[in-house]
Every structure is written in structure tokens, then in C-alpha cells.
Design a protein around this motif. Sequence first.
Motif, PDB file in Angstrom:
ATOM      1  N   ILE A  42       0.828  -1.202   0.000  1.00  0.00           N
ATOM      2  CA  ILE A  42       0.000   0.000   0.000  1.00  0.00           C
ATOM      3  C   ILE A  42       0.865   1.256   0.000  1.00  0.00           C
ATOM      4  CG2 ILE A  42      -1.505   1.371   1.505  1.00  0.00           C
ATOM      5  CD1 ILE A  42      -3.088  -1.150   2.018  1.00  0.00           C
ATOM      6  N   ILE A  43       1.952   1.233   0.767  1.00  0.00           N
ATOM      7  CA  ILE A  43       2.860   2.384   0.776  1.00  0.00           C
ATOM      8  C   ILE A  43       3.423   2.629  -0.624  1.00  0.00           C
ATOM      9  CG2 ILE A  43       5.119   3.164   1.614  1.00  0.00           C
ATOM     10  CD1 ILE A  43       4.372   1.867   4.320  1.00  0.00           C
ATOM     11  N   THR A  44       3.812   1.542  -1.306  1.00  0.00           N
ATOM     12  CA  THR A  44       4.306   1.666  -2.684  1.00  0.00           C
ATOM     13  C   THR A  44       3.224   2.224  -3.604  1.00  0.00           C
ATOM     14  OG1 THR A  44       5.839  -0.176  -2.363  1.00  0.00           O
ATOM     15  CG2 THR A  44       5.258   0.388  -4.641  1.00  0.00           C
ATOM     16  N   GLU A  45       1.977   1.741  -3.410  1.00  0.00           N
ATOM     17  CA  GLU A  45       0.860   2.191  -4.243  1.00  0.00           C
ATOM     18  C   GLU A  45       0.569   3.672  -4.029  1.00  0.00           C
ATOM     19  OE1 GLU A  45      -2.163   0.950  -7.100  1.00  0.00           O
ATOM     20  OE2 GLU A  45      -0.244   0.169  -6.398  1.00  0.00           O
ATOM     21  N   ILE A  46       0.620   4.124  -2.799  1.00  0.00           N
ATOM     22  CA  ILE A  46       0.382   5.544  -2.500  1.00  0.00           C
ATOM     23  C   ILE A  46       1.398   6.410  -3.226  1.00  0.00           C
ATOM     24  CG2 ILE A  46       0.446   7.309  -0.691  1.00  0.00           C
ATOM     25  CD1 ILE A  46      -0.672   5.201   1.235  1.00  0.00           C
ATOM     26  N   LYS A  47       2.666   6.002  -3.160  1.00  0.00           N
ATOM     27  CA  LYS A  47       3.715   6.786  -3.793  1.00  0.00           C
ATOM     28  C   LYS A  47       3.609   6.748  -5.308  1.00  0.00           C
ATOM     29  CE  LYS A  47       6.985   6.180   0.040  1.00  0.00           C
ATOM     30  NZ  LYS A  47       8.282   5.581   0.483  1.00  0.00           N
ATOM     31  N   ARG A  48       3.285   5.568  -5.836  1.00  0.00           N
ATOM     32  CA  ARG A  48       3.211   5.422  -7.298  1.00  0.00           C
ATOM     33  C   ARG A  48       2.061   6.214  -7.886  1.00  0.00           C
ATOM     34  NH1 ARG A  48       0.681   2.388 -11.090  1.00  0.00           N
ATOM     35  NH2 ARG A  48      -0.582   1.297  -9.534  1.00  0.00           N
ATOM     36  N   PRO A  82      -3.502  11.213  -2.493  1.00  0.00           N
ATOM     37  CA  PRO A  82      -3.277  12.401  -1.667  1.00  0.00           C
ATOM     38  C   PRO A  82      -3.624  12.268  -0.194  1.00  0.00           C
ATOM     39  CG  PRO A  82      -5.276  12.668  -2.949  1.00  0.00           C
ATOM     40  CD  PRO A  82      -4.646  11.372  -3.398  1.00  0.00           C
ATOM     41  N   ALA A  83      -4.465  11.286   0.168  1.00  0.00           N
ATOM     42  CA  ALA A  83      -4.959  11.314   1.548  1.00  0.00           C
ATOM     43  C   ALA A  83      -5.239   9.925   2.082  1.00  0.00           C
ATOM     44  CB  ALA A  83      -6.229  12.163   1.632  1.00  0.00           C
ATOM     45  N   VAL A  84      -5.121   9.807   3.399  1.00  0.00           N
ATOM     46  CA  VAL A  84      -5.536   8.610   4.118  1.00  0.00           C
ATOM     47  C   VAL A  84      -6.578   9.040   5.146  1.00  0.00           C
ATOM     48  CG1 VAL A  84      -3.342   7.421   3.802  1.00  0.00           C
ATOM     49  CG2 VAL A  84      -3.669   8.844   5.820  1.00  0.00           C
ATOM     50  N   PHE A  85      -7.491   8.128   5.467  1.00  0.00           N
ATOM     51  CA  PHE A  85      -8.575   8.458   6.385  1.00  0.00           C
ATOM     52  C   PHE A  85      -8.658   7.432   7.506  1.00  0.00           C
ATOM     53  CE2 PHE A  85      -9.747  10.913   2.721  1.00  0.00           C
ATOM     54  CZ  PHE A  85     -10.396  12.033   3.235  1.00  0.00           C
ATOM     55  N   ASP A  97      -8.655   1.044  14.981  1.00  0.00           N
ATOM     56  CA  ASP A  97      -7.452   1.567  15.626  1.00  0.00           C
ATOM     57  C   ASP A  97      -6.745   2.506  14.641  1.00  0.00           C
ATOM     58  OD1 ASP A  97      -4.844   1.920  16.670  1.00  0.00           O
ATOM     59  OD2 ASP A  97      -4.929  -0.028  17.683  1.00  0.00           O
ATOM     60  N   PRO A  98      -6.455   3.735  15.039  1.00  0.00           N
ATOM     61  CA  PRO A  98      -5.875   4.704  14.106  1.00  0.00           C
ATOM     62  C   PRO A  98      -4.384   4.520  13.839  1.00  0.00           C
ATOM     63  CG  PRO A  98      -6.094   5.702  16.264  1.00  0.00           C
ATOM     64  CD  PRO A  98      -6.714   4.333  16.356  1.00  0.00           C
ATOM     65  N   ARG A  99      -3.712   3.654  14.589  1.00  0.00           N
ATOM     66  CA  ARG A  99      -2.250   3.606  14.508  1.00  0.00           C
ATOM     67  C   ARG A  99      -1.741   3.171  13.143  1.00  0.00           C
ATOM     68  NH1 ARG A  99      -1.091   0.152  19.865  1.00  0.00           N
ATOM     69  NH2 ARG A  99      -2.940  -0.908  18.993  1.00  0.00           N
ATOM     70  N   LEU A 100      -2.431   2.231  12.502  1.00  0.00           N
ATOM     71  CA  LEU A 100      -1.982   1.743  11.205  1.00  0.00           C
ATOM     72  C   LEU A 100      -2.034   2.854  10.158  1.00  0.00           C
ATOM     73  CD1 LEU A 100      -1.098  -0.435   9.249  1.00  0.00           C
ATOM     74  CD2 LEU A 100      -3.491  -1.184   9.089  1.00  0.00           C
ATOM     75  N   ILE A 101      -3.146   3.575  10.114  1.00  0.00           N
ATOM     76  CA  ILE A 101      -3.286   4.652   9.139  1.00  0.00           C
ATOM     77  C   ILE A 101      -2.284   5.768   9.420  1.00  0.00           C
ATOM     78  CG2 ILE A 101      -4.822   6.497   8.368  1.00  0.00           C
ATOM     79  CD1 ILE A 101      -5.404   3.799   7.087  1.00  0.00           C
ATOM     80  N   ARG A 102      -2.059   6.085  10.694  1.00  0.00           N
ATOM     81  CA  ARG A 102      -1.086   7.139  11.014  1.00  0.00           C
ATOM     82  C   ARG A 102       0.328   6.719  10.604  1.00  0.00           C
ATOM     83  NH1 ARG A 102      -3.626  11.152  13.462  1.00  0.00           N
ATOM     84  NH2 ARG A 102      -5.424  10.732  14.847  1.00  0.00           N
ATOM     85  N   ARG A 103       0.633   5.441  10.731  1.00  0.00           N
ATOM     86  CA  ARG A 103       1.941   4.940  10.296  1.00  0.00           C
ATOM     87  C   ARG A 103       2.085   5.086   8.786  1.00  0.00           C
ATOM     88  NH1 ARG A 103       3.659  -1.449  10.290  1.00  0.00           N
ATOM     89  NH2 ARG A 103       5.418  -1.232   8.841  1.00  0.00           N
ATOM     90  N   ILE A 104       1.050   4.695   8.053  1.00  0.00           N
ATOM     91  CA  ILE A 104       1.101   4.810   6.590  1.00  0.00           C
ATOM     92  C   ILE A 104       1.253   6.272   6.184  1.00  0.00           C
ATOM     93  CG2 ILE A 104      -0.271   4.532   4.490  1.00  0.00           C
ATOM     94  CD1 ILE A 104      -1.405   1.950   5.745  1.00  0.00           C
ATOM     95  N   ALA A 127       2.669   8.655   7.930  1.00  0.00           N
ATOM     96  CA  ALA A 127       4.020   9.115   8.266  1.00  0.00           C
ATOM     97  C   ALA A 127       5.048   8.637   7.249  1.00  0.00           C
ATOM     98  CB  ALA A 127       4.389   8.624   9.665  1.00  0.00           C
ATOM     99  N   GLU A 128       4.869   7.427   6.719  1.00  0.00           N
ATOM    100  CA  GLU A 128       5.850   6.856   5.802  1.00  0.00           C
ATOM    101  C   GLU A 128       5.666   7.326   4.362  1.00  0.00           C
ATOM    102  OE1 GLU A 128       6.826   2.754   6.100  1.00  0.00           O
ATOM    103  OE2 GLU A 128       6.433   2.656   8.262  1.00  0.00           O
ATOM    104  N   THR A 129       4.522   7.898   4.042  1.00  0.00           N
ATOM    105  CA  THR A 129       4.266   8.316   2.662  1.00  0.00           C
ATOM    106  C   THR A 129       4.107   9.816   2.496  1.00  0.00           C
ATOM    107  OG1 THR A 129       1.857   8.100   2.937  1.00  0.00           O
ATOM    108  CG2 THR A 129       3.067   6.150   2.163  1.00  0.00           C
TER     109      THR A 129
END
Length: 291
Positions: free
Chosen positions: A221-227, A231-234, A240-247, A249-251
Motif C-alpha cells: 500500500i505504501i508503494t501504491e500511494i507513492k506510485r 493524496p490522503a488517508v482516512f 485503531d488509528p495507529r496503522l493509518i497514522r503509520r502509513i 508518516a511513511e508516505t
Amino acid sequence: MRRFRLWLICVVIAAAVAPVHGQERVKVVASFSILGDFVKNVGGDRVDVTTLVGPNGDVHVYDPAPSDAKTIAGARLLVINGLGLEGWLPRLLQSSGGKAAIITATRGIAPLKVGSDADPHAWQSVVDAKIYVTNISDALAAADPADAGVFRANARDYLTKLDALDGEVREAVAKIPPSRRKVISTHDAFGYFAAAYGIEFVAPLGVSTESEASARDIAGIITEIKRQKIPAVFLENISDPRLIRRISAETGARVGGTLYSDSLTGEKGDAPTYIELVRHNIKALTATLAD
């Protein structure tokens, strides 16, 4: 004499506003809060609605309480979503011993598939929500024929509101540039919304919040976001919000706020009704994606 006349007038007025039917209200149990809201809009004051999975509850992983069996046992009608959403329901029905009529509100909806699983989140399309409402209206009319006319009139009024809501969503999405109609959400709950309105959702979890995202899934998913330059994650109100916040932060993808997927909020929240849920979600999406 004047007191008697005043008393008589009060009696006449009370008789005029009292229900003309002498029946008790229909006791309805809905499996989760969105269905409960549909039932309230169709049933009005002729129904007594209890919701098993309440505001901000996760219907996927709900653990029924012993009192739920008693609640179902006393109901005349049980409204469920079906499509595999309420995996905990069969055991609860067995323990309740009740004889409530069961209506599957998604009857007549062609389910989307995510892999081999049916996507149960059909209410995310307002067009499909209208099918839910029609099925509930028919079920209430069958359970209480004396009030069938009331249920059908309430349903017509509510369907008119849903028609207007569907138009609002389409008008809002039209303002988002096609290249920006892509977002990340927590679990795959917005497939019907995507199919109806043309916003693409990518989710690290499957159609159920019970699933877990592997490191490989997250990396993909991180690769897909960059490719795709998504623009946004929700966030979601039930996850649990931690997974989305991690994604995020990394993208570098912006956290666009919270979407309401499988549950309403309490009365003081952002989405205490289905219509307000849809309006909140589209406002959050357009505020982020239309920039």
C-alpha cells in the motif's frame, strides 16, 4: 360548569391526538446502529427499536451479551444486514429461542466481492440504502398490517430524502478532479460507495476488521500511494488509528480526518443518523481531495 366544559374540551383534544389504533408498538431488534436508524425512519412512533451493536460499535467483532438473547426473544421482528456481516448471530439466535420474523435488509442487492468474500457494506451506496428501506417497510407492513399504510408513507418520505442525498453526493464528487479521487481507508468498507460514486478506496484490511494486515500488505500500500500519488488517508471511527497514522508518516499522505463506515455515533457526534453519516463522509472527502 366552566370547569366541566374545560375538562370535556381537554378530553376531546386528547382523543383527537391519540393513536386511533389500540395496538402495542411493534418490537423490532436491529443488528447494528445504521439498520436501527432505517427502522426508526420507517416505523416512526409505531415501532419500539432496540439495536444490538450500538453507536461506535464494531459489528464485525461484536461479542453478544446474555441480555441480547432475551432482547431477541421478546421481539416481533429482527432486522439484519446479511452478506456475512453478523457472523456471531446464528449462535445468538439459537440461545434466544425467540420466534421473531427475520428480515435480511440487503435482499435484492447484488453483492460485490472482495476475493472470495461478499462485501456486506451495501449501505455505503445511497442507491442501495433505498433497497434496505423498502425491504424494512415491507417487513414492518407484514408484521403489523394495521399500520402498513403508515409504514409505507414514512418510507416514501424517507426515500425522497435519500434521493436528495444521492444527488448531493454526486454533485460533491463532481467537484473533485478525477486524478485525485483516490484515498486510503482502514478496512475495505467503501466498495459500494466507490462503485456508485467513482472514488477509489484502497484498504490494508479486508472487508472485516477481524482481518490483519501483513507487513507485505502494508509495504504494498505504501508503494501504491507513492506510485499513484494518492493524496490522503482516512481514519475510521471503529478502527485503531495507529496503522493509518503509520502509513501517513511513511508516505507523506495527508490524514483527511475520520470516515464513518459501519456505525453511527451517539446523538452528540458527527454522524448520529445515516443521512448525517453520508454528509459527514462526503464533506471530509471533498474538503481533502478537492484542494
